[in-house]
Design an enzyme around this catalytic site. Sequence first.
Site: not given
Ligand code: UDX
Length: 476
Positions: A135-136, A165, A225, A281, A343
């Site tokens: 977990s973070t 992770e 992380k 996260c 999300f």
């Molecule tokens: C994130 C990290 O990428 C990952 O490495 C970590 O383990 C967990 O947190 P996650 O939250 O699953 O992963 O999705 P991610 O693809 O990072 O997107 C996070 C949010 O940012 C989403 O709401 C996405 O729509 C938004 N986002 C992402 C943007 O608005 N613009 C972008 O260019 C990229």
Amino acid sequence: MNFPKIKQITCIGAGYVGGPTMAVIAQKCPEINVTVVDINEARIAAWNDENLENLPIYEPGLRSVIAEARGRNLFFSTDIESAIKNAQIIFISVNTPTKTYGKGKGMAADLKYIELCARQIAKVATEDKIVVEKSTLPVKTAQAIKSILDNVGNGVKFQILSNPEFLAEGTAINDLHFADRVLIGGDYLTEDGKAAMNALTEIYSHWIPKEKIIHTNVWSSELSKLTANAFLAQRVSSINSISVLCEETGADAEEVAKAIGSDSRIGDKFLKVSVGFGGSCFQKDILNLVYICRSLNLHDVADYWEHVIKMNDHQKHRFAEKIINTLYNTVSGKKITFLGWAFKKDTNDTRESAAIYVAWELLMDNAEIHVFDPKVTKSQMIKDLNYLAEQNLEFLSIKDQLLSKLVVHTDPYAAMKEAHAIAVLTEWDEFRTYDWERVYNNMIKPAFVFDGRNILNAKQLFQLGFRVFQIGKKLN
Ligand code: UDX
Ligand code: ADP
């Protein structure tokens, strides 16, 4: 300390991280038994469901991994004690939400689930074990786990590793199969520490090239992380801040992102403008970072990172405000249709989704919110809005009245029929391919589209007669 050969891995927590991660470990290490345990019986039952459509989380590619490994060397169970007892390695992958009470409320990570796990491991273990925090967690959590484990006095020795992770939801299986890196933090200055790190490295080496497995000390791993997520979120907030400027000046945020992203020092990832980032996260980890900095009296550093969240809040608020302002300063009694609630696309996870905040602001202005999301259930949406209301006492008395104005659909065209405006909150691919002419013909005019993900063909929509708003562009 002598670690026997790894024959059994146990993971406590069968959620978005524990489930897919263990499924892939089991797939790639057929000679090791992997058991995932959880206190949530319904969740474990869903992981064991014959019908793979009913797995508790939606993740592309997950079903085939489960089909391959489940029952062979991958098991889901609620028998936590046996699973702890039999394992040489125990992953802790329970939730660590932001605290909603007491000291550090709204900022610090709530470690009560982690602490419970540590106590349970301490109580049950009869042989030396490696405990891996997945977990973070805030920096120095490993120390807290160690202090609980080392003070039970039954002679069992533990090595604590940090193995954060980095998978992103929606691409979890691909991220696990082809990880950019695997980070293992441990006590590499001692023989026992090194042995534990090597044992975990051996597992990942089944499919990850050795040079991609990075060893650090525990604190570096924990901090990496938080820092990785803070940097990624910072990029999104940075480009979103520029989107505000673009809307005022006539520059186009996507053109700017492309222009700066082609500088190899900047790179083109995580520069997509949006209604705001969500997910379990980014916000939680930054709040954590901020809390740690403040506890250490590093207020300038804390302020710096806090602004990433403030910018994100501004972006969500701005989107809601844009809808209200454009619809002649009120959405009272108007039907606003949300396309998407998750999300991001390709997940049913809604934690911290921008949709929740935008919906709330519009409900406060008496809108009727109609939602279609291909994977999110109505009960989840209600849970999300309830949770938000419960954080603010002033909302509690009006909560039920507002929630009665939420209508959830299973057919997108019914959701959009006779709407005053459509708002795209999640970038699901199917939204692009709708029959937008049909949608237009069935809407109240003028028909507005607020594309919070810039996925729709604005030019085509404009030609059909829509008034279109996209992030970081002037209104068409
Ligand atoms: C994130 C990290 O990428 C990952 O490495 C970590 O383990 C967990 O947190 P996650 O939250 O699953 O992963 O999705 P991610 O693809 O990072 O997107 C996070 C949010 O940012 C989403 O709401 C996405 O729509 C938004 N986002 C992402 C943007 O608005 N613009 C972008 O260019 C990229
Ligand atoms: P993540 O996104 O970090 O995987 P989730 O909330 O999806 O978070 O999953 C965490 C899981 O951990 C939940 O299913 C929860 O029931 C489980 N859990 C929490 N505390 C314990 C515990 N003490 N023992 C077993 N499982 C636990």
